[in-house]
Design a protein around this motif. Structure first.
Motif, PDB file in Angstrom:
ATOM      1  N   LEU A 137      -8.690 -13.946   3.563  1.00 61.24           N
ATOM      2  CA  LEU A 137      -7.842 -12.918   3.398  1.00 61.24           C
ATOM      3  C   LEU A 137      -6.288 -13.163   3.649  1.00 61.24           C
ATOM      4  CD1 LEU A 137     -10.236 -10.814   5.530  1.00 61.24           C
ATOM      5  CD2 LEU A 137     -10.028 -10.489   3.387  1.00 61.24           C
ATOM      6  N   LEU A 138      -6.054 -14.374   3.956  1.00 64.23           N
ATOM      7  CA  LEU A 138      -4.591 -14.835   4.132  1.00 64.23           C
ATOM      8  C   LEU A 138      -3.985 -15.581   3.217  1.00 64.23           C
ATOM      9  CD1 LEU A 138      -5.261 -16.069   7.954  1.00 64.23           C
ATOM     10  CD2 LEU A 138      -4.364 -13.791   7.187  1.00 64.23           C
ATOM     11  N   ARG A 139      -4.719 -15.847   1.852  1.00 61.66           N
ATOM     12  CA  ARG A 139      -4.101 -16.758   0.936  1.00 61.66           C
ATOM     13  C   ARG A 139      -2.884 -16.291   0.185  1.00 61.66           C
ATOM     14  NH1 ARG A 139     -10.029 -18.291  -1.441  1.00 61.66           N
ATOM     15  NH2 ARG A 139     -10.462 -19.734   0.216  1.00 61.66           N
ATOM     16  N   GLN A 140      -2.785 -14.653   0.334  1.00 59.25           N
ATOM     17  CA  GLN A 140      -1.829 -14.002  -0.172  1.00 59.25           C
ATOM     18  C   GLN A 140      -0.739 -13.454   0.687  1.00 59.25           C
ATOM     19  OE1 GLN A 140      -1.678 -14.107  -3.622  1.00 59.25           O
ATOM     20  NE2 GLN A 140      -3.594 -15.158  -3.562  1.00 59.25           N
ATOM     21  N   VAL A 141      -0.750 -14.031   1.772  1.00 55.84           N
ATOM     22  CA  VAL A 141       0.175 -13.388   2.857  1.00 55.84           C
ATOM     23  C   VAL A 141       1.682 -14.337   2.727  1.00 55.84           C
ATOM     24  CG1 VAL A 141       0.694 -13.534   5.356  1.00 55.84           C
ATOM     25  CG2 VAL A 141      -1.705 -13.189   4.580  1.00 55.84           C
ATOM     26  N   GLU A 142       2.643 -13.460   2.642  1.00 56.07           N
ATOM     27  CA  GLU A 142       4.005 -13.983   2.065  1.00 56.07           C
ATOM     28  C   GLU A 142       4.804 -14.334   3.190  1.00 56.07           C
ATOM     29  OE1 GLU A 142       4.293  -9.722   2.866  1.00 56.07           O
ATOM     30  OE2 GLU A 142       2.969 -10.868   2.291  1.00 56.07           O
ATOM     31  N   PHE A 143       4.326 -14.285   4.488  1.00 55.58           N
ATOM     32  CA  PHE A 143       5.273 -14.582   5.619  1.00 55.58           C
ATOM     33  C   PHE A 143       4.793 -15.806   6.353  1.00 55.58           C
ATOM     34  CE2 PHE A 143       2.814 -10.916   6.685  1.00 55.58           C
ATOM     35  CZ  PHE A 143       1.862 -11.204   7.584  1.00 55.58           C
ATOM     36  N   PRO A 144       5.404 -16.370   7.062  1.00 53.97           N
ATOM     37  CA  PRO A 144       4.931 -17.517   8.002  1.00 53.97           C
ATOM     38  C   PRO A 144       4.115 -16.939   8.909  1.00 53.97           C
ATOM     39  CG  PRO A 144       7.331 -17.426   7.612  1.00 53.97           C
ATOM     40  CD  PRO A 144       7.029 -16.492   7.230  1.00 53.97           C
ATOM     41  N   HIS A 145       2.873 -17.738   9.184  1.00 53.56           N
ATOM     42  CA  HIS A 145       2.085 -17.306   9.992  1.00 53.56           C
ATOM     43  C   HIS A 145       1.224 -18.584  10.710  1.00 53.56           C
ATOM     44  CE1 HIS A 145      -0.225 -17.134   6.695  1.00 53.56           C
ATOM     45  NE2 HIS A 145      -1.319 -17.351   7.313  1.00 53.56           N
ATOM     46  N   LYS A 146       0.381 -18.583  11.767  1.00 52.50           N
ATOM     47  CA  LYS A 146      -0.524 -19.664  11.951  1.00 52.50           C
ATOM     48  C   LYS A 146      -1.890 -18.917  12.157  1.00 52.50           C
ATOM     49  CE  LYS A 146       2.390 -22.902  13.310  1.00 52.50           C
ATOM     50  NZ  LYS A 146       2.342 -24.231  12.690  1.00 52.50           N
ATOM     51  N   SER A 147      -3.024 -19.759  11.875  1.00 54.44           N
ATOM     52  CA  SER A 147      -4.483 -19.131  11.824  1.00 54.44           C
ATOM     53  C   SER A 147      -5.319 -19.975  12.733  1.00 54.44           C
ATOM     54  CB  SER A 147      -4.851 -18.859  10.496  1.00 54.44           C
ATOM     55  OG  SER A 147      -4.970 -19.971   9.669  1.00 54.44           O
ATOM     56  N   LEU A 148      -6.486 -19.176  13.167  1.00 55.22           N
ATOM     57  CA  LEU A 148      -7.291 -19.706  13.850  1.00 55.22           C
ATOM     58  C   LEU A 148      -8.701 -19.076  13.547  1.00 55.22           C
ATOM     59  CD1 LEU A 148      -6.247 -19.510  17.700  1.00 55.22           C
ATOM     60  CD2 LEU A 148      -6.592 -21.599  16.170  1.00 55.22           C
ATOM     61  N   GLN A 149      -9.730 -19.933  13.212  1.00 49.47           N
ATOM     62  CA  GLN A 149     -11.044 -19.519  12.492  1.00 49.47           C
ATOM     63  C   GLN A 149     -12.147 -19.268  13.662  1.00 49.47           C
ATOM     64  OE1 GLN A 149     -12.352 -18.955   9.406  1.00 49.47           O
ATOM     65  NE2 GLN A 149     -14.264 -18.360  10.543  1.00 49.47           N
ATOM     66  N   LYS A 150     -12.467 -17.989  13.865  1.00 46.21           N
ATOM     67  CA  LYS A 150     -13.385 -17.702  15.014  1.00 46.21           C
ATOM     68  C   LYS A 150     -14.973 -18.229  14.847  1.00 46.21           C
ATOM     69  CE  LYS A 150     -11.768 -13.128  15.921  1.00 46.21           C
ATOM     70  NZ  LYS A 150     -12.028 -11.653  16.254  1.00 46.21           N
ATOM     71  N   PRO A 151     -15.477 -18.778  15.505  1.00 46.01           N
ATOM     72  CA  PRO A 151     -15.030 -19.116  17.007  1.00 46.01           C
ATOM     73  C   PRO A 151     -14.098 -20.159  17.059  1.00 46.01           C
ATOM     74  CG  PRO A 151     -17.274 -19.762  16.625  1.00 46.01           C
ATOM     75  CD  PRO A 151     -16.927 -19.148  15.464  1.00 46.01           C
ATOM     76  N   TYR A 152     -12.909 -20.214  17.597  1.00 41.44           N
ATOM     77  CA  TYR A 152     -12.357 -21.350  18.097  1.00 41.44           C
ATOM     78  C   TYR A 152     -12.353 -22.033  19.307  1.00 41.44           C
ATOM     79  CZ  TYR A 152      -9.403 -17.269  19.593  1.00 41.44           C
ATOM     80  OH  TYR A 152      -8.940 -16.286  20.281  1.00 41.44           O
ATOM     81  N   GLU A 153     -11.981 -23.254  19.597  1.00 38.78           N
ATOM     82  CA  GLU A 153     -11.893 -23.794  20.851  1.00 38.78           C
ATOM     83  C   GLU A 153     -10.737 -23.794  21.508  1.00 38.78           C
ATOM     84  OE1 GLU A 153     -14.689 -25.359  21.770  1.00 38.78           O
ATOM     85  OE2 GLU A 153     -15.667 -25.448  19.901  1.00 38.78           O
ATOM     86  N   ILE A 154     -10.822 -23.761  22.908  1.00 37.75           N
ATOM     87  CA  ILE A 154      -9.678 -23.733  23.899  1.00 37.75           C
ATOM     88  C   ILE A 154      -8.476 -24.607  23.258  1.00 37.75           C
ATOM     89  CG2 ILE A 154      -8.669 -24.191  26.000  1.00 37.75           C
ATOM     90  CD1 ILE A 154     -11.375 -23.234  27.024  1.00 37.75           C
ATOM     91  N   GLU A 155      -9.018 -25.937  22.729  1.00 38.91           N
ATOM     92  CA  GLU A 155      -7.750 -26.847  22.549  1.00 38.91           C
ATOM     93  C   GLU A 155      -6.959 -26.536  21.219  1.00 38.91           C
ATOM     94  OE1 GLU A 155     -11.056 -27.633  23.329  1.00 38.91           O
ATOM     95  OE2 GLU A 155     -10.911 -28.665  25.001  1.00 38.91           O
ATOM     96  N   GLN A 156      -7.895 -25.885  20.281  1.00 38.45           N
ATOM     97  CA  GLN A 156      -7.334 -25.195  19.279  1.00 38.45           C
ATOM     98  C   GLN A 156      -6.186 -24.156  19.508  1.00 38.45           C
ATOM     99  OE1 GLN A 156     -11.163 -24.455  17.009  1.00 38.45           O
ATOM    100  NE2 GLN A 156     -10.202 -25.354  15.538  1.00 38.45           N
ATOM    101  N   LEU A 157      -6.651 -23.284  20.439  1.00 39.71           N
ATOM    102  CA  LEU A 157      -5.619 -22.300  20.640  1.00 39.71           C
ATOM    103  C   LEU A 157      -4.392 -22.705  21.575  1.00 39.71           C
ATOM    104  CD1 LEU A 157      -5.021 -19.236  21.309  1.00 39.71           C
ATOM    105  CD2 LEU A 157      -6.413 -19.299  23.404  1.00 39.71           C
ATOM    106  N   GLN A 158      -4.443 -23.980  22.347  1.00 47.57           N
ATOM    107  CA  GLN A 158      -3.571 -24.516  22.731  1.00 47.57           C
ATOM    108  C   GLN A 158      -2.613 -25.106  22.088  1.00 47.57           C
ATOM    109  OE1 GLN A 158      -5.915 -26.578  25.696  1.00 47.57           O
ATOM    110  NE2 GLN A 158      -4.826 -25.793  27.494  1.00 47.57           N
ATOM    111  N   LYS A 159      -3.207 -25.942  21.034  1.00 40.32           N
ATOM    112  CA  LYS A 159      -2.195 -26.463  20.104  1.00 40.32           C
ATOM    113  C   LYS A 159      -1.615 -25.428  19.309  1.00 40.32           C
ATOM    114  CE  LYS A 159      -2.676 -29.631  16.023  1.00 40.32           C
ATOM    115  NZ  LYS A 159      -2.047 -28.811  15.122  1.00 40.32           N
TER     116      LYS A 159
END
Length: 275
Positions: free
Chosen positions: A244-266
């Motif tokens: 759902l994010l492949r056509q997003v035209e603006f800068p962003h970060k993304s996390l895949q649910k469920p994500y780990e605490i370390e991924q969120l911190q990074k």
């Protein structure tokens, strides 16, 4: 009528709470069950001060932080005096009792051990825990080693100001508590329309939104938010991969649910370095 025993996850489910000052879990409000799940399964030092008796529950990370002579988790007895972090930042603790989140940076906390007090410099974060009527039932305190001066830190010492958009209220609560434990101020909202109102009224650095929301999607929410504030940083969380994010035209970060605490911190560190 039989009352179904409340469901806990991880450590919280292995404790005989009926022997503690909190009593039978079947009588607990939902806010207490959810908060204890967060506290006891968190890798970060946390304690909960609950009810008019000021019953204190803490996790293994807090017990280790306080030193080898500290009682082991989970506590749950009425203490003869306030725990050291609450004494060290009593004004912030009182603010949380009054219903306001509060932070106390670089506080010296003294833990009593054989041979004399042991002191630690801490950043303390206080969060009121409310029931369904928004009455404050307790205060959650998160501890972290004191931050370095802002010039030496990748993220501003005061933390980020984050708006969390998540329609699952339990997930929203958990994410907000984790962010506060990391030292970031935040608010939560369940839908895009409410998020736009919050963004217009508040000074946020980061929009952290689920992609799939009722009504307006998280992507369209972010697009409108960036039109109003181009400096806003966007983090998406999605349970459907990046399709759902492949056509997003603006800068962003993304996390895949469920994500780990370390991924969120990074991701937060990467965003913080650009604010």
């Amino acid at each position: 009528m039989m009352i179904e025993a409340p469901k806990f996850s991880g450590v919280a489910g292995d404790i005989d709470w009926s022997r503690s000052a909190l009593g039978e879990p079947a009588q607990w409000p939902h806010a207490l069950r959810l908060t204890l799940d967060i506290v006891l399964n968190s890798p970060f030092p946390m304690l909960l001060c609950w009810g008019p008796q000021r019953i204190v529950v803490f996790n293994d990370a807090y017990a280790a932080f306080a030193g080898p002579s500290h009682p082991s988790a989970p506590g749950a007895k009425v203490p003869p005096m306030l725990p050291a972090p609450l004494e060290a930042a009593y004004d912030a603790f009182e603010q949380a009792l009054a219903g306001h989140t509060a932070q106390a940076a670089r506080k010296t906390v003294s833990f009593i051990i054989p041979g004399g007090p042991q002191t630690r410099d801490c950043d303390l974060h206080f969060t009121p825990v409310r029931d369904e009527r928004q009455q404050v039932l307790g205060v959650l305190c998160s501890l972290a080693p004191a931050t370095q001066p802002a010039a030496e830190s990748a993220v501003p010492a005061a933390g980020l100001r984050i708006l969390v958009v998540e329609d699952n209220l339990d997930s929203q609560y958990l994410v907000c508590e984790m962010l506060r434990a990391f030292g970031h101020d935040n608010d939560g909202v369940a839908h895009a329309e409410g998020a736009l109102e919050k963004l217009a009224a508040g000074n946020y650095n980061v929009l952290f939104t689920d992609v799939s929301l009722p009504g307006m999607s998280g992507v369209e929410l972010a697009r409108r938010a960036l039109q109003a504030n181009p400096a806003l940083k966007v983090i998406f969380a999605s349970g459907y991969g990046d399709a759902l994010l492949r056509q997003v035209e603006f800068p962003h970060k993304s996390l895949q649910k469920p994500y780990e605490i370390e991924q969120l911190q990074k991701v937060l560190a990467e965003v913080g370095a650009t604010v």
